[in-house]
Design a protein around this motif. Structure first.
Motif, PDB file in Angstrom:
ATOM      1  N   ASN A 382      29.228  27.843  33.204  1.00  0.00           N
ATOM      2  CA  ASN A 382      28.428  27.210  31.852  1.00  0.00           C
ATOM      3  C   ASN A 382      26.806  27.005  32.157  1.00  0.00           C
ATOM      4  O   ASN A 382      26.511  26.304  32.109  1.00  0.00           O
ATOM      5  CB  ASN A 382      28.779  26.232  31.174  1.00  0.00           C
ATOM      6  N   THR A 383      26.457  28.702  31.806  1.00  0.00           N
ATOM      7  CA  THR A 383      24.662  28.154  32.751  1.00  0.00           C
ATOM      8  C   THR A 383      23.841  28.277  31.785  1.00  0.00           C
ATOM      9  O   THR A 383      22.919  27.837  31.516  1.00  0.00           O
ATOM     10  CB  THR A 383      24.440  29.993  33.587  1.00  0.00           C
ATOM     11  N   THR A 384      25.051  27.950  30.241  1.00  0.00           N
ATOM     12  CA  THR A 384      23.626  27.316  29.494  1.00  0.00           C
ATOM     13  C   THR A 384      23.526  26.137  29.731  1.00  0.00           C
ATOM     14  O   THR A 384      22.710  25.428  29.033  1.00  0.00           O
ATOM     15  CB  THR A 384      24.179  27.839  27.863  1.00  0.00           C
ATOM     16  N   LYS A 385      24.574  25.055  29.630  1.00  0.00           N
ATOM     17  CA  LYS A 385      24.788  24.230  29.866  1.00  0.00           C
ATOM     18  C   LYS A 385      24.861  23.475  31.043  1.00  0.00           C
ATOM     19  O   LYS A 385      25.091  22.166  31.940  1.00  0.00           O
ATOM     20  CB  LYS A 385      25.762  23.781  29.399  1.00  0.00           C
ATOM     21  N   ASN A 386      24.779  24.900  31.910  1.00  0.00           N
ATOM     22  CA  ASN A 386      23.923  24.253  33.645  1.00  0.00           C
ATOM     23  C   ASN A 386      25.780  23.405  33.952  1.00  0.00           C
ATOM     24  O   ASN A 386      25.576  22.247  34.855  1.00  0.00           O
ATOM     25  CB  ASN A 386      23.456  23.626  33.822  1.00  0.00           C
ATOM     26  N   HIS A 387      26.553  23.337  33.302  1.00  0.00           N
ATOM     27  CA  HIS A 387      28.626  22.861  34.210  1.00  0.00           C
ATOM     28  C   HIS A 387      28.956  24.475  34.905  1.00  0.00           C
ATOM     29  O   HIS A 387      29.208  25.346  34.361  1.00  0.00           O
ATOM     30  CB  HIS A 387      29.208  22.774  33.417  1.00  0.00           C
ATOM     31  N   THR A 388      29.756  23.689  35.970  1.00  0.00           N
ATOM     32  CA  THR A 388      30.661  24.583  36.352  1.00  0.00           C
ATOM     33  C   THR A 388      31.764  24.161  37.272  1.00  0.00           C
ATOM     34  O   THR A 388      31.553  22.421  37.520  1.00  0.00           O
ATOM     35  CB  THR A 388      29.625  25.068  37.797  1.00  0.00           C
ATOM     36  N   TRP A 389      32.930  24.798  37.267  1.00  0.00           N
ATOM     37  CA  TRP A 389      34.022  24.159  37.944  1.00  0.00           C
ATOM     38  C   TRP A 389      34.771  25.199  38.648  1.00  0.00           C
ATOM     39  O   TRP A 389      34.731  26.401  37.950  1.00  0.00           O
ATOM     40  CB  TRP A 389      35.357  23.706  36.374  1.00  0.00           C
ATOM     41  N   ILE A 390      34.590  24.700  40.113  1.00  0.00           N
ATOM     42  CA  ILE A 390      35.273  25.606  41.464  1.00  0.00           C
ATOM     43  C   ILE A 390      36.949  24.644  40.728  1.00  0.00           C
ATOM     44  O   ILE A 390      37.172  23.452  41.832  1.00  0.00           O
ATOM     45  CB  ILE A 390      35.109  24.835  42.174  1.00  0.00           C
ATOM     46  N   TYR A 391      38.052  25.843  40.808  1.00  0.00           N
ATOM     47  CA  TYR A 391      39.206  24.918  41.252  1.00  0.00           C
ATOM     48  C   TYR A 391      40.287  25.894  42.100  1.00  0.00           C
ATOM     49  O   TYR A 391      40.564  27.323  41.942  1.00  0.00           O
ATOM     50  CB  TYR A 391      39.996  25.920  39.974  1.00  0.00           C
ATOM     51  N   ASN A 392      40.861  24.646  42.963  1.00  0.00           N
ATOM     52  CA  ASN A 392      41.588  24.994  44.486  1.00  0.00           C
ATOM     53  C   ASN A 392      42.678  24.776  43.434  1.00  0.00           C
ATOM     54  O   ASN A 392      43.162  23.600  43.816  1.00  0.00           O
ATOM     55  CB  ASN A 392      41.282  24.616  45.445  1.00  0.00           C
ATOM     56  N   HIS A 393      43.678  25.910  44.161  1.00  0.00           N
ATOM     57  CA  HIS A 393      44.851  25.340  43.411  1.00  0.00           C
ATOM     58  C   HIS A 393      46.207  24.448  44.361  1.00  0.00           C
ATOM     59  O   HIS A 393      45.495  24.894  45.735  1.00  0.00           O
ATOM     60  CB  HIS A 393      46.042  26.819  43.136  1.00  0.00           C
ATOM     61  N   TYR A 394      46.601  24.056  43.792  1.00  0.00           N
ATOM     62  CA  TYR A 394      47.482  22.813  44.528  1.00  0.00           C
ATOM     63  C   TYR A 394      49.146  23.720  45.397  1.00  0.00           C
ATOM     64  O   TYR A 394      48.621  23.424  46.726  1.00  0.00           O
ATOM     65  CB  TYR A 394      48.721  22.261  43.815  1.00  0.00           C
ATOM     66  N   ILE A 395      49.104  24.728  45.313  1.00  0.00           N
ATOM     67  CA  ILE A 395      49.465  26.134  46.189  1.00  0.00           C
ATOM     68  C   ILE A 395      49.463  26.615  47.025  1.00  0.00           C
ATOM     69  O   ILE A 395      47.635  26.919  46.904  1.00  0.00           O
ATOM     70  CB  ILE A 395      50.496  27.434  44.803  1.00  0.00           C
ATOM     71  N   ASP A 396      48.912  27.223  48.157  1.00  0.00           N
ATOM     72  CA  ASP A 396      48.524  27.754  48.660  1.00  0.00           C
ATOM     73  C   ASP A 396      48.829  29.810  48.889  1.00  0.00           C
ATOM     74  O   ASP A 396      48.064  29.625  48.724  1.00  0.00           O
ATOM     75  CB  ASP A 396      48.454  26.883  50.622  1.00  0.00           C
ATOM     76  N   LYS A 397      49.756  29.609  49.074  1.00  0.00           N
ATOM     77  CA  LYS A 397      50.112  30.754  49.625  1.00  0.00           C
ATOM     78  C   LYS A 397      51.210  31.362  48.697  1.00  0.00           C
ATOM     79  O   LYS A 397      52.003  30.444  47.941  1.00  0.00           O
ATOM     80  CB  LYS A 397      50.341  31.185  50.342  1.00  0.00           C
ATOM     81  N   VAL A 398      51.289  32.419  48.491  1.00  0.00           N
ATOM     82  CA  VAL A 398      52.628  33.147  47.659  1.00  0.00           C
ATOM     83  C   VAL A 398      53.095  34.460  48.549  1.00  0.00           C
ATOM     84  O   VAL A 398      52.085  35.427  48.363  1.00  0.00           O
ATOM     85  CB  VAL A 398      51.878  33.237  46.009  1.00  0.00           C
ATOM     86  N   LYS A 399      54.313  34.793  48.830  1.00  0.00           N
ATOM     87  CA  LYS A 399      54.887  35.365  49.159  1.00  0.00           C
ATOM     88  C   LYS A 399      55.390  36.991  47.722  1.00  0.00           C
ATOM     89  O   LYS A 399      56.696  35.681  47.687  1.00  0.00           O
ATOM     90  CB  LYS A 399      55.752  35.763  49.998  1.00  0.00           C
ATOM     91  N   VAL A 400      55.208  37.693  48.193  1.00  0.00           N
ATOM     92  CA  VAL A 400      56.206  38.400  46.637  1.00  0.00           C
ATOM     93  C   VAL A 400      56.405  39.581  47.370  1.00  0.00           C
ATOM     94  O   VAL A 400      56.054  40.072  48.623  1.00  0.00           O
ATOM     95  CB  VAL A 400      54.618  38.872  45.765  1.00  0.00           C
ATOM     96  N   GLY A 401      57.791  40.261  46.547  1.00  0.00           N
ATOM     97  CA  GLY A 401      58.165  41.162  46.960  1.00  0.00           C
ATOM     98  C   GLY A 401      57.594  42.363  46.941  1.00  0.00           C
ATOM     99  O   GLY A 401      58.038  43.487  46.446  1.00  0.00           O
ATOM    100  N   GLY A 402      55.884  42.934  45.754  1.00  0.00           N
ATOM    101  CA  GLY A 402      55.503  43.268  45.648  1.00  0.00           C
ATOM    102  C   GLY A 402      53.651  43.676  46.381  1.00  0.00           C
ATOM    103  O   GLY A 402      53.461  43.473  47.073  1.00  0.00           O
ATOM    104  N   LYS A 403      53.085  44.684  45.612  1.00  0.00           N
ATOM    105  CA  LYS A 403      51.904  45.202  45.527  1.00  0.00           C
ATOM    106  C   LYS A 403      50.906  43.976  45.459  1.00  0.00           C
ATOM    107  O   LYS A 403      49.660  43.892  45.627  1.00  0.00           O
ATOM    108  CB  LYS A 403      51.336  46.664  45.695  1.00  0.00           C
ATOM    109  N   TYR A 404      50.894  43.283  43.962  1.00  0.00           N
ATOM    110  CA  TYR A 404      50.250  42.146  43.567  1.00  0.00           C
ATOM    111  C   TYR A 404      50.615  41.251  43.205  1.00  0.00           C
ATOM    112  O   TYR A 404      51.942  40.646  43.418  1.00  0.00           O
ATOM    113  CB  TYR A 404      49.685  43.351  42.030  1.00  0.00           C
ATOM    114  N   LEU A 405      49.277  40.323  43.175  1.00  0.00           N
ATOM    115  CA  LEU A 405      49.638  38.993  42.686  1.00  0.00           C
ATOM    116  C   LEU A 405      49.282  38.902  40.898  1.00  0.00           C
ATOM    117  O   LEU A 405      47.994  39.005  41.546  1.00  0.00           O
ATOM    118  CB  LEU A 405      49.649  38.035  43.863  1.00  0.00           C
TER     119      LEU A 405
END
Length: 541
Positions: A382-405
């Motif tokens: 939020n550049t107006t209020k000068n707030h920033t949140w950076i989120y690292n998900h609990y899960i590290d990796k995901v193996k999928v059966g297709g081209k996209y996640l």
């Protein structure tokens, strides 16, 4: 002072200090260490040791009996009988001692040896190898439950590690241990925290490391300051806390749990998306997800292990998220869209109350030979209020059966974080895969539509009650620059970014407890939990 060993009478030795000089020496003895005396069979004659303060009898593998005369050692403060595997008798008179503060019974294999206790008037006796155990031990139908009722009420530290104790081995309560502050249950075949632990009104340290069968830890005493769950507890699925739980430190490896469905109050909750209440999904603005709720198999990985099962809902830091691998296009309620890893917009004017943001991003690979995705960082500013949140998900990796996640998340922002006219920028960045990129992303502001019934309004009450969420107490996750790095690793590794120390507290209180002098107490209890309590009593000082 006497002891005996199980050798034949001709070879059996018995030490008796009867001369006046010897009695004077014994009368002033403060520390008695008989550790690793492999032939020690019984231990008695304590009436000659009125000044004894520390009794250390570790790894005496033939010891069977400690005699009732121990109650003559009125100055005794520390007892260590660890790894006396054959110990079959503990004195009832142990409970008469008023100054014992630490008792170590590690590795005594209570369930195998069936420790028994009896009350005799004799102050001393010895055992020969020709005497049967049935003659020695009075046939009292007792076990650890019985023995626990005769523990000294003055105990502060009790260690029962490696003692083969199951949940059924414990008494209904530990009400006799009203002073106990430190309890170690490491490496026992328990499946949950024993119920009697809840009856300890002063408990500050609870250690359950290497309990490989434990499934749940339910409502430990609210006085607890350190909970050690340690390594190899991958069967653990749930930790529940009372609302009035004190701030505490969870001592254990980062991401100690498997990525299966589990819940730690105030930290993380994972459950199958199909099991999430419909009113919760409606409150998030997630509609028409029927195709997702069907069986969609993804292999998700943490540092603990991997899990291949149906689509899940994740919740941490006030952020709900789910993931899937079909490219069916963005949901129609994602209005603001952009190609690439970033998007900027302005919070529009609305008469309705802002409830949060829904964010969608599609991950793909530069070369489709890769099918394992690393969950990216999501940075909302939020550049107006000068707030920033950076989120690292609990899960590290995901193996999928297709081209996209596809990663879909809902952020529970409120009017204190975002208001009409605020400039918002969202950036998706890769953590360490150069071949992975964000193809497109989209965002939608979620409002109270005025049609939601009171039941649905309360659907998020539990989630909003957590302490360490957006709009709550995130001071432990704040960089000096003011940015908030939302990663569960900091609950476990003690990372701090401010001079003020904020420890884990599951549920929000009226005022967040930013610890000042309390933090010094917490560090003291952490040091005890790391094994320093034993050295306090064995340094001979």
């Amino acid at each position: 002072m006497s002891y005996s060993n199980p050798q034949p009478p001709a070879k059996r030795q018995k030490l008796v200090r009867s001369c006046s000089k010897g009695k004077r020496l014994l009368g002033s003895l403060k520390v008695l260490d008989l550790s690793f005396c492999e032939q020690l069979h019984s231990l008695g004659g304590f009436f000659e040791l009125p000044a004894l303060e520390r009794l250390i009898v570790v790894s005496c593998i033939s010891l069977i009996v400690v005699c009732e005369s121990v109650d003559h050692c009125v100055e005794l403060v520390h007892i260590d009988l660890s790894y006396c595997y054959k110990l079959k008798k503990l004195p009832i008179s142990l409970g008469k001692l008023k100054k014992v503060q630490t008792l170590f019974l590690d590795g005594c294999n209570f369930c195998e040896s069936k420790i028994e206790m009896w009350d005799t008037n004799s102050s001393d006796f010895s055992i020969s190898s020709q005497t049967s155990s049935s003659t020695i031990i009075d046939a009292i139908p007792s076990d650890f439950k019985f023995f626990a009722t005769f523990l000294p009420s003055s105990l502060i530290v009790l260690s029962l590690a490696n003692s083969n104790l199951s949940n059924e081995s414990f008494p209904r309560n530990f009400s006799c241990l009203s002073m106990l502050e430190d309890l170690c249950l490491d490496n026992n075949p328990i499946v949950s925290m024993p119920n009697c632990v809840r009856s300890l009104p002063m408990l500050k340290i609870l250690s359950m490391k290497y309990c490989e069968m434990v499934i749940s830890i339910g409502h430990p005493p609210y006085t607890l300051r350190v909970l050690s769950v340690g390594h190899r507890n991958t069967s653990l699925q749930k930790i529940k806390f009372d609302v009035k739980m004190s701030p505490l430190n969870i001592d254990g490896p980062w991401k100690l749990l498997s990525p299966l469905s589990y819940e730690i109050d105030g930290m993380v909750k994972i459950q199958p998306l199909a099991c999430v209440e419909k009113k919760v999904l409606r409150s998030l603005g997630w509609t028409n997800l029927d195709q997702l709720i069907k069986e969609r198999h993804l292999e998700t990985c943490t540092f603990a292990e991997s899990d291949k099962s149906q689509t899940k809902m994740y919740y941490e830091f006030g952020i709900f998220s789910t993931m899937y691998h079909e490219d069916k296009g963005m949901p129609n309620w994602i209005r603001c869209r952009s190609k690439g890893p970033s998007i900027s917009f302005t919070i529009p004017s609305s008469p309705k109350k802002l409830r949060g943001l829904n964010f969608y991003c599609m991950e793909t690979m530069r070369q489709f030979s890769f099918d394992t995705f690393v969950l990216p960082k999501i940075k909302i500013s939020n550049t107006t209020k000068n707030h920033t949140w950076i989120y690292n998900h609990y899960i590290d990796k995901v193996k999928v059966g297709g081209k996209y996640l596809i990663l879909l998340s809902h952020w529970m922002f409120g009017p204190n974080e975002m208001t009409v006219g605020d400039q918002i920028t969202i950036v998706v960045s890769q953590r360490y895969y150069n071949e992975q990129l964000t193809k497109k992303c989209g965002v939608n502001v979620v409002y109270d539509d005025g049609k939601i019934e009171e039941e649905e309004e309360d659907a998020l009450r539990y989630y909003k009650s957590w302490n360490h969420i957006i709009g709550g107490d995130l001071s432990a996750f704040q960089y000096p620059t003011g940015e908030y790095l939302l990663s569960n690793m900091h609950f476990f590794d003690g990372s701090r970014y401010r001079e003020k120390e904020v420890t884990f507290q599951a549920f929000s209180q009226k005022k967040s407890k930013i610890l000042g002098h309390e933090s010094q107490d917490l560090r003291y209890f952490m040091e005890l939990a790391q094994g320093r309590s034993r050295s306090l009593w064995t340094d001979g000082s």
